[in-house]
Motif scaffolding. Structure first.
Motif, mmCIF file in Angstrom:
data_model
loop_
_atom_site.group_PDB
_atom_site.id
_atom_site.type_symbol
_atom_site.label_atom_id
_atom_site.label_comp_id
_atom_site.label_asym_id
_atom_site.label_seq_id
_atom_site.Cartn_x
_atom_site.Cartn_y
_atom_site.Cartn_z
ATOM 1 N N TYR A 45 -9.092 7.344 4.909
ATOM 2 C CA TYR A 45 -8.663 6.492 6.234
ATOM 3 C C TYR A 45 -9.184 5.185 5.673
ATOM 4 O O TYR A 45 -10.290 4.642 5.005
ATOM 5 N N TYR A 46 -8.794 4.441 6.694
ATOM 6 C CA TYR A 46 -8.867 2.851 6.898
ATOM 7 C C TYR A 46 -8.902 2.571 8.044
ATOM 8 O O TYR A 46 -9.033 3.084 9.393
ATOM 9 N N ASP A 47 -9.901 1.456 8.945
ATOM 10 C CA ASP A 47 -10.647 1.033 9.654
ATOM 11 C C ASP A 47 -8.709 0.952 10.568
ATOM 12 O O ASP A 47 -9.090 1.961 12.094
ATOM 13 N N ASN A 48 -7.769 0.553 10.154
ATOM 14 C CA ASN A 48 -6.591 0.426 11.068
ATOM 15 C C ASN A 48 -5.967 1.367 10.981
ATOM 16 O O ASN A 48 -4.923 1.636 11.362
ATOM 17 N N PHE B 90 -6.700 -6.637 1.478
ATOM 18 C CA PHE B 90 -6.895 -5.238 1.844
ATOM 19 C C PHE B 90 -6.924 -4.893 0.056
ATOM 20 O O PHE B 90 -6.107 -4.966 -0.178
ATOM 21 N N SER C 29 -7.786 4.091 -4.148
ATOM 22 C CA SER C 29 -8.990 4.516 -3.546
ATOM 23 C C SER C 29 -9.796 4.950 -4.647
ATOM 24 O O SER C 29 -11.001 4.968 -4.169
ATOM 25 N N SER D 196 -3.866 6.844 -1.932
ATOM 26 C CA SER D 196 -3.656 5.957 -1.613
ATOM 27 C C SER D 196 -3.785 4.737 -2.691
ATOM 28 O O SER D 196 -4.873 4.522 -3.168
ATOM 29 N N ASP E 77 -12.124 -0.579 0.907
ATOM 30 C CA ASP E 77 -11.538 -1.122 2.180
ATOM 31 C C ASP E 77 -11.773 0.551 2.871
ATOM 32 O O ASP E 77 -11.602 0.677 4.558
ATOM 33 N N VAL E 78 -11.821 1.819 2.488
ATOM 34 C CA VAL E 78 -12.094 2.418 2.524
ATOM 35 C C VAL E 78 -13.587 2.993 3.968
ATOM 36 O O VAL E 78 -14.212 2.479 3.330
ATOM 37 N N ASN E 79 -12.513 3.751 4.805
ATOM 38 C CA ASN E 79 -13.834 3.467 5.405
ATOM 39 C C ASN E 79 -14.495 5.655 5.287
ATOM 40 O O ASN E 79 -15.098 5.557 5.279
ATOM 41 N N LYS F 187 -13.027 9.428 3.741
ATOM 42 C CA LYS F 187 -12.096 10.062 2.758
ATOM 43 C C LYS F 187 -12.144 11.669 2.771
ATOM 44 O O LYS F 187 -13.063 11.867 3.318
ATOM 45 N N ASN G 32 0.698 -0.805 0.088
ATOM 46 C CA ASN G 32 -0.243 0.309 0.040
ATOM 47 C C ASN G 32 0.502 0.776 -0.344
ATOM 48 O O ASN G 32 2.017 1.530 0.489
#
Length: 247
Positions: free
Chosen positions: A244-247, A100, A49, A62, A105-107, A109, A5
């Motif tokens: 932004y991603y969850d992790n 991934f 993304s 990303s 997987d984007v939470n 933006k 990534n």
């Protein structure tokens, strides 16, 4: 095989958008060209993304791709930047799990849009700010912004060319900041439709000039008709700021 990534930045004024297009210079084509060279002619697919249009910039785009090369992770950034054109910069590279996905997987933006409200046009910033030299009512802007927050059907605020059927999106934050006669709008949401930020900015500027009342935003959303919203602000002022991603 491992999945990497990367967070990248690019000057969108140099490209016909992010996504590969026939006979056009694009960000994706440049990156995949470099990876093809590094992989001795093998095609490496790069997933982002989301795409950005011609003239739109990125501070924190990303992407991910798979590779069998045994280059140490801490060497990838230098290796890529040594081959990429100067309009693209790799900011970081991380190894991620094989499942991934840079897009799915984007939470949320974050986009930012810059408007120059200086009287005189700054020729050196013409590719990076929308020149809009008019007096704006900031109280009206703040009032209008409130109506965009939350989950809505944003059909009125996306291009008629939008292909996705589900036009519901959630906006968590919108704010604007002024510094040195540059007005920066900041948007954070779970996703944005084609031209959505640019149309919202164009509509807000019309509110700021008094051409529309803040409360009109409610009816514009309800009508689900692109012709009811304001003009689309140009792409040169838009920046994909962070993913932004969850992790």
């Amino acid at each position: 095989m491992k999945r990497l990534n990367c967070i990248i930045a690019y000057d969108g004024s140099a490209f016909s958008g992010y996504q590969i297009q026939p006979n056009q210079r694009t960000v994706q084509a440049e990156i995949e060209g470099v990876l093809r060279k590094m992989h001795k002619g093998s095609d490496i697919r790069v997933v982002a993304s989301g795409r950005t249009d011609a003239g739109v910039h990125a501070v924190g785009q990303s992407i991910h791709f798979d590779t069998h090369l045994n280059i140490p992770i801490n060497k990838w950034k230098t290796a890529l930047n040594s081959l990429l054109p100067e309009e693209i910069s790799v900011l970081s590279v991380h190894k991620v799990d094989s499942d991934f996905h840079a897009r799915f997987d984007v939470n949320k933006k974050e986009y930012r849009y810059q408007v120059s409200i200086k009287k005189d046009r700054d020729v050196f910033m013409r590719n990076y700010q929308f020149h809009y030299p008019y007096q704006l009512d900031y109280i009206a802007l703040k009032e209008a912004i409130k109506y965009f927050i939350g989950t809505h059907d944003f059909t009125s605020f996306c291009s008629a060319k939008t292909e996705v059927e589900d036009k519901y999106r959630t906006i968590y934050e919108i704010e604007f900041m002024e510094q040195d006669d540059v007005l920066t709008f900041r948007f954070v949401g779970n996703g944005f439709l084609y031209n959505m930020v640019r149309i919202i900015v164009g509509t807000l500027l019309e509110v700021g000039q008094g051409y529309r009342k803040p409360e009109e935003i409610v009816s514009i959303l309800e009508q689900r008709d692109r012709t009811k919203a304001g003009k689309t602000a140009p792409g040169n002022g838009l920046y994909l700021w962070k993913v932004y991603y969850d992790n």
